[in-house]
Scaffold this motif. Structure first.
Motif, PDB file in Angstrom:
ATOM      1  N   PRO A   1     -12.493 -67.081  -1.809  1.00  0.00           N
ATOM      2  CA  PRO A   1     -13.947 -67.930  -2.046  1.00  0.00           C
ATOM      3  C   PRO A   1     -14.193 -68.341  -3.472  1.00  0.00           C
ATOM      4  CG  PRO A   1     -14.363 -65.929  -0.582  1.00  0.00           C
ATOM      5  CD  PRO A   1     -12.969 -65.867  -1.249  1.00  0.00           C
ATOM      6  N   HIS A   2     -14.740 -69.218  -3.930  1.00  0.00           N
ATOM      7  CA  HIS A   2     -14.829 -69.699  -5.321  1.00  0.00           C
ATOM      8  C   HIS A   2     -15.748 -68.902  -6.063  1.00  0.00           C
ATOM      9  CE1 HIS A   2     -12.367 -73.206  -4.820  1.00  0.00           C
ATOM     10  NE2 HIS A   2     -13.162 -73.649  -3.773  1.00  0.00           N
ATOM     11  N   ASN A   3     -16.499 -67.982  -5.085  1.00  0.00           N
ATOM     12  CA  ASN A   3     -17.726 -67.332  -5.776  1.00  0.00           C
ATOM     13  C   ASN A   3     -17.125 -65.680  -5.786  1.00  0.00           C
ATOM     14  OD1 ASN A   3     -17.973 -66.554  -2.892  1.00  0.00           O
ATOM     15  ND2 ASN A   3     -20.152 -66.987  -3.075  1.00  0.00           N
ATOM     16  N   ALA A   4     -16.046 -65.453  -5.491  1.00  0.00           N
ATOM     17  CA  ALA A   4     -15.426 -64.015  -5.282  1.00  0.00           C
ATOM     18  C   ALA A   4     -15.389 -63.151  -6.874  1.00  0.00           C
ATOM     19  CB  ALA A   4     -14.237 -63.943  -4.826  1.00  0.00           C
ATOM     20  N   THR A   5     -16.055 -62.326  -6.691  1.00  0.00           N
ATOM     21  CA  THR A   5     -15.819 -61.317  -8.147  1.00  0.00           C
ATOM     22  C   THR A   5     -14.936 -60.440  -8.037  1.00  0.00           C
ATOM     23  OG1 THR A   5     -17.596 -59.907  -7.398  1.00  0.00           O
ATOM     24  CG2 THR A   5     -18.435 -62.088  -8.464  1.00  0.00           C
ATOM     25  N   GLU A   6     -14.188 -60.072  -6.922  1.00  0.00           N
ATOM     26  CA  GLU A   6     -13.226 -59.087  -6.995  1.00  0.00           C
ATOM     27  C   GLU A   6     -12.112 -59.530  -6.055  1.00  0.00           C
ATOM     28  OE1 GLU A   6     -14.654 -56.102  -3.395  1.00  0.00           O
ATOM     29  OE2 GLU A   6     -15.435 -55.798  -5.262  1.00  0.00           O
ATOM     30  N   ILE A   7     -10.855 -59.147  -6.290  1.00  0.00           N
ATOM     31  CA  ILE A   7      -9.832 -59.291  -5.521  1.00  0.00           C
ATOM     32  C   ILE A   7      -8.611 -58.264  -5.233  1.00  0.00           C
ATOM     33  CG2 ILE A   7      -8.607 -60.235  -7.576  1.00  0.00           C
ATOM     34  CD1 ILE A   7      -7.447 -62.651  -5.738  1.00  0.00           C
ATOM     35  N   ILE A   8      -8.044 -58.309  -4.155  1.00  0.00           N
ATOM     36  CA  ILE A   8      -7.182 -57.237  -4.013  1.00  0.00           C
ATOM     37  C   ILE A   8      -5.898 -57.872  -4.121  1.00  0.00           C
ATOM     38  CG2 ILE A   8      -6.081 -55.411  -2.246  1.00  0.00           C
ATOM     39  CD1 ILE A   8      -8.848 -55.419  -1.211  1.00  0.00           C
ATOM     40  N   LEU A   9      -4.943 -57.245  -5.076  1.00  0.00           N
ATOM     41  CA  LEU A   9      -3.659 -57.611  -5.154  1.00  0.00           C
ATOM     42  C   LEU A   9      -2.538 -57.014  -4.566  1.00  0.00           C
ATOM     43  CD1 LEU A   9      -2.172 -59.947  -7.048  1.00  0.00           C
ATOM     44  CD2 LEU A   9      -2.070 -58.378  -8.934  1.00  0.00           C
ATOM     45  N   THR A  10      -1.749 -57.367  -3.762  1.00  0.00           N
ATOM     46  CA  THR A  10      -0.804 -56.742  -2.842  1.00  0.00           C
ATOM     47  C   THR A  10       0.669 -57.076  -3.143  1.00  0.00           C
ATOM     48  OG1 THR A  10      -0.565 -58.127  -1.070  1.00  0.00           O
ATOM     49  CG2 THR A  10      -2.452 -56.520  -0.967  1.00  0.00           C
ATOM     50  N   GLU A  11       1.591 -56.191  -2.723  1.00  0.00           N
ATOM     51  CA  GLU A  11       2.980 -56.354  -2.822  1.00  0.00           C
ATOM     52  C   GLU A  11       3.499 -57.569  -2.106  1.00  0.00           C
ATOM     53  OE1 GLU A  11       5.948 -53.541  -3.384  1.00  0.00           O
ATOM     54  OE2 GLU A  11       4.715 -52.012  -3.748  1.00  0.00           O
ATOM     55  N   GLY A  12       3.129 -57.838  -1.151  1.00  0.00           N
ATOM     56  CA  GLY A  12       3.753 -58.656  -0.286  1.00  0.00           C
ATOM     57  C   GLY A  12       2.734 -59.802   0.622  1.00  0.00           C
ATOM     58  N   GLU A  13       3.419 -60.622   1.134  1.00  0.00           N
ATOM     59  CA  GLU A  13       2.335 -61.398   2.074  1.00  0.00           C
ATOM     60  C   GLU A  13       1.881 -60.735   3.099  1.00  0.00           C
ATOM     61  OE1 GLU A  13       5.574 -62.004   1.293  1.00  0.00           O
ATOM     62  OE2 GLU A  13       5.748 -63.734  -0.001  1.00  0.00           O
ATOM     63  N   PHE A  14       2.462 -59.972   4.168  1.00  0.00           N
ATOM     64  CA  PHE A  14       2.016 -59.168   4.989  1.00  0.00           C
ATOM     65  C   PHE A  14       1.176 -58.309   4.708  1.00  0.00           C
ATOM     66  CE2 PHE A  14       6.376 -60.680   6.869  1.00  0.00           C
ATOM     67  CZ  PHE A  14       5.817 -61.635   7.728  1.00  0.00           C
ATOM     68  N   ASP A  15       1.053 -57.591   3.495  1.00  0.00           N
ATOM     69  CA  ASP A  15       0.213 -56.696   3.006  1.00  0.00           C
ATOM     70  C   ASP A  15      -0.935 -57.412   2.874  1.00  0.00           C
ATOM     71  OD1 ASP A  15       2.309 -54.613   3.041  1.00  0.00           O
ATOM     72  OD2 ASP A  15       2.702 -55.349   0.898  1.00  0.00           O
ATOM     73  N   ALA A  16      -1.129 -58.712   2.175  1.00  0.00           N
ATOM     74  CA  ALA A  16      -2.209 -59.364   1.737  1.00  0.00           C
ATOM     75  C   ALA A  16      -3.152 -59.534   2.959  1.00  0.00           C
ATOM     76  CB  ALA A  16      -2.142 -60.545   0.934  1.00  0.00           C
ATOM     77  N   MET A  17      -2.267 -59.872   3.949  1.00  0.00           N
ATOM     78  CA  MET A  17      -2.864 -60.332   5.394  1.00  0.00           C
ATOM     79  C   MET A  17      -3.353 -59.181   6.029  1.00  0.00           C
ATOM     80  SD  MET A  17      -0.730 -63.471   7.124  1.00  0.00           S
ATOM     81  CE  MET A  17       0.976 -62.634   6.938  1.00  0.00           C
ATOM     82  N   ALA A  18      -2.811 -57.889   6.062  1.00  0.00           N
ATOM     83  CA  ALA A  18      -3.298 -56.693   6.644  1.00  0.00           C
ATOM     84  C   ALA A  18      -4.440 -56.336   6.043  1.00  0.00           C
ATOM     85  CB  ALA A  18      -2.000 -55.955   6.498  1.00  0.00           C
ATOM     86  N   VAL A  19      -4.264 -56.460   4.721  1.00  0.00           N
ATOM     87  CA  VAL A  19      -5.626 -55.688   3.852  1.00  0.00           C
ATOM     88  C   VAL A  19      -6.892 -56.544   4.121  1.00  0.00           C
ATOM     89  CG1 VAL A  19      -6.553 -55.567   1.496  1.00  0.00           C
ATOM     90  CG2 VAL A  19      -4.244 -54.836   2.029  1.00  0.00           C
ATOM     91  N   TYR A  20      -6.886 -57.863   4.155  1.00  0.00           N
ATOM     92  CA  TYR A  20      -7.612 -58.564   4.526  1.00  0.00           C
ATOM     93  C   TYR A  20      -8.331 -58.635   6.010  1.00  0.00           C
ATOM     94  CZ  TYR A  20     -10.802 -62.512   5.793  1.00  0.00           C
ATOM     95  OH  TYR A  20     -11.883 -63.199   6.415  1.00  0.00           O
ATOM     96  N   GLN A  21      -7.409 -58.516   6.660  1.00  0.00           N
ATOM     97  CA  GLN A  21      -7.977 -57.953   8.297  1.00  0.00           C
ATOM     98  C   GLN A  21      -8.622 -56.615   8.437  1.00  0.00           C
ATOM     99  OE1 GLN A  21      -4.609 -57.906  11.095  1.00  0.00           O
ATOM    100  NE2 GLN A  21      -6.145 -58.359  12.749  1.00  0.00           N
ATOM    101  N   ALA A  22      -8.162 -55.831   7.541  1.00  0.00           N
ATOM    102  CA  ALA A  22      -8.577 -54.463   7.702  1.00  0.00           C
ATOM    103  C   ALA A  22      -9.905 -54.415   6.857  1.00  0.00           C
ATOM    104  CB  ALA A  22      -7.678 -53.224   7.109  1.00  0.00           C
ATOM    105  N   THR A  23     -10.036 -55.084   5.854  1.00  0.00           N
ATOM    106  CA  THR A  23     -11.176 -54.759   4.832  1.00  0.00           C
ATOM    107  C   THR A  23     -12.131 -56.033   4.815  1.00  0.00           C
ATOM    108  OG1 THR A  23     -10.191 -55.704   2.824  1.00  0.00           O
ATOM    109  CG2 THR A  23      -9.747 -53.312   3.367  1.00  0.00           C
TER     110      THR A  23
END
Length: 127
Positions: free
Chosen positions: A65-87
């Protein structure tokens, strides 16, 4: 998969279909595909980047989102999808594992107050 803009044609079809560029632009604004990473399902090390020598980006950047103030940086594509899904928190992945943070990508992270590093629990991820 919804956050990363995959849709399926029917409930019976198991392969997700990406949205068209017009659909993505209407949701998130204009984005330019810099490079495409193709990987084998069975052999993680078998991958190809097209075009060779093309620019780098962050997988999932279009979902932040354009108004996001924090972001999670992961190693891989599947990790990013899993982190978003879990959190439910915005997550993107590095272009090529935990040892790849090109300067052109680093600039994208400057707008965030907090950048969480969510690396794998292996040797490279712990370094």
């Amino acid at each position: 998969l919804d956050q990363f803009q995959f849709t399926s044609k029917s409930q019976q079809q198991q392969v997700p279909q990406p949205l068209t560029s017009d659909e993505v632009e209407s949701l998130h604004g204009p984005y330019i595909t810099r490079r495409i990473k193709v990987r084998s399902i069975t052999q993680k090390s078998w991958q190809r980047l097209d075009p060779p020598g093309g620019g780098f980006g962050l997988f999932g950047w279009h979902t932040i989102p354009h108004n996001a103030t924090e972001i999670i940086l992961t190693e891989g594509e599947f990790d990013a999808m899993a982190v978003y899904q879990a959190t439910g928190r915005p997550a993107v992945s590095l272009p090529n594992g935990c040892r790849s943070l090109p300067m052109e990508v680093l600039v994208l992270l400057e707008r965030f107050d907090t950048v969480f590093l969510w690396m794998d629990n292996d040797g490279p991820g712990r370094e």
